[in-house]
Design an enzyme around this catalytic site. Structure first.
Site: not given
Length: 409
Positions: A265, A268-270, A409
């Site tokens: 998680t 995934w954002h960066g 994103f």
């Protein structure tokens, strides 16, 4: 995106017409190609830089322009393949149906992540009528107004305070106010885009699921994550967490499953260590709430549980926003009153300058105007929607470019 569409269409089609263990081969191919594209555009330079530092090599980063929204449409493509494989949706024979699903413009850039099973029927047949179109327009106006009138204002406050942290030792009150401002900025910014996407979807006959449910009224971190970015949370739950065993395993295995989900998680954002740290930060709290706090908080007043949740959520957003780990440490120390002698220095300026935005920001994050925010068609609200739209357009024309946070994103 063309490669993503063709890959997921072909793999989904092969899975749909195959009735043996060989269905795993196209599933694996789809996973590899989707994640390879995501890795190249989003994470290659991150790994190159870290491997170079770790092994003392002189590897050069590549000039890569990341396609906007790649994390969202990659997960949507995988959702199609997963749902066909698990029997939650039928494969499509027409590749244009998959092209429509993956490139669906209302929510393409910043979500919500639309699961294939939720709109499979709408791809071929939609119920388009004036009632839905009217609701969609009103819902769009709500999101449009949130972005222009609230999110951007809180963004100015947050940007100023986080910039101060680069050059000065900020006071604890300023540090907490900056965290508060960014917490409201990211909520109104992201929920605004979701509102606009849901509204546009309704105009064209698509029903997108809600992505936010007033997360800042939560009384625990666990509840917060049931209310925040719901589409991402359910994606990881159904396609990663449950296949790993979910909570139907022993304690050690369950904690491992949670670790995997929250590491992913965050990542995934960066492609930055602060996002990984942010994901693992919430993983720790979720484990504590599940196995340590659960039996000790039942009799604690709701107000204290609410304050506890807000404090650690705001600290989490500071981690999320600050990619430079040195500046992150400096900011956290300021919040803990460890690097400033004057606890209240400067805070009264912000309270005096932005008291109206603070008032409305708090009010609209509580759900007190839920019917209004969901695009109510009551006659008394219609004039307000019209006034908000006109005011937002005026702000848009006179303001500077201020993109949505989740565009990156």
């Amino acid at each position: 995106m063309v490669v993503s569409i063709l890959t997921n269409y072909l793999c989904g089609y092969i899975i749909g017409i195959t009735h043996s263990n060989k269905r795993r081969i196209p599933l694996l191919v789809a996973i590899i190609i989707n994640l390879a594209m995501l890795f190249y555009y989003k994470y290659l330079n991150f790994f190159t830089a870290n491997v170079s530092d770790l092994l003392h090599l002189s590897l050069k980063s590549k000039e890569i322009i990341m396609p906007i929204g790649i994390s969202f449409f990659t997960f949507q493509g995988l959702s199609y393949v997963f749902d066909v494989y698990m029997g939650n949706g039928k494969y499509k024979k027409n590749p244009l149906d998959i092209a429509l699903y993956i490139a669906l413009f209302p929510q393409l850039i910043a979500g919500p992540i639309v699961r294939y099973e939720t709109i499979a029927n709408s791809i071929e047949s939609r119920d388009e009528n004036m009632d839905r179109f009217t609701y969609g327009v009103l819902r769009f106006i709500v999101g449009f107004s949130k972005k222009l009138l609230l999110a951007n204002k809180f963004g100015l406050m947050a940007d100023e305070i986080f910039a101060l942290n680069k050059h000065y030792s900020i006071s604890p009150s300023i540090a907490w106010f900056g965290a508060f401002a960014y917490s409201l900025q990211i909520y109104f910014d992201f929920s605004a885009y979701s509102d606009m996407a849901i509204g546009l979807g309704e105009m064209f006959g698509f029903k997108f699921l809600e992505n936010f449910n007033y997360p800042y009224i939560s009384k625990s971190i666990t509840e917060f994550w049931r209310r925040w970015h719901i589409s991402l949370g359910t994606w990881f739950r159904d396609y990663i967490y449950i296949p790993l065993g979910g909570n139907k395993v022993n304690k050690t295995h369950h904690i491992f499953n949670m670790f995997v989900v929250w590491f992913l998680t965050g990542f995934w954002h960066g492609a930055s260590w602060n996002f990984i740290l942010w994901g693992l930060y919430f993983f720790v709290f979720l484990v504590l709430e599940k196995y340590i706090f659960a039996n000790h908080v039942k009799n604690i007043p709701a107000l204290f549980k609410h304050v506890y949740a807000l404090i650690f959520i705001m600290i989490g957003w500071v981690i999320f926003r600050t990619e430079d780990l040195f500046l992150l440490k400096k900011y956290i120390l300021a919040m803990l009153c460890l690097n400033s002698p004057d606890a209240l220095e400067g805070i009264f300026y912000y309270l005096r300058e932005y008291y109206l935005e603070i008032f409305w920001g708090i009010l609209f994050s509580t759900g007190l105007f839920k019917n209004f925010e969901l695009g109510s068609k009551k006659a008394g609200f219609l004039l307000i929607y019209g006034m908000l739209f006109i005011l937002s357009v005026m702000v848009l024309i006179t303001g500077s470019f201020n993109p949505f946070i989740y565009f990156r994103f």
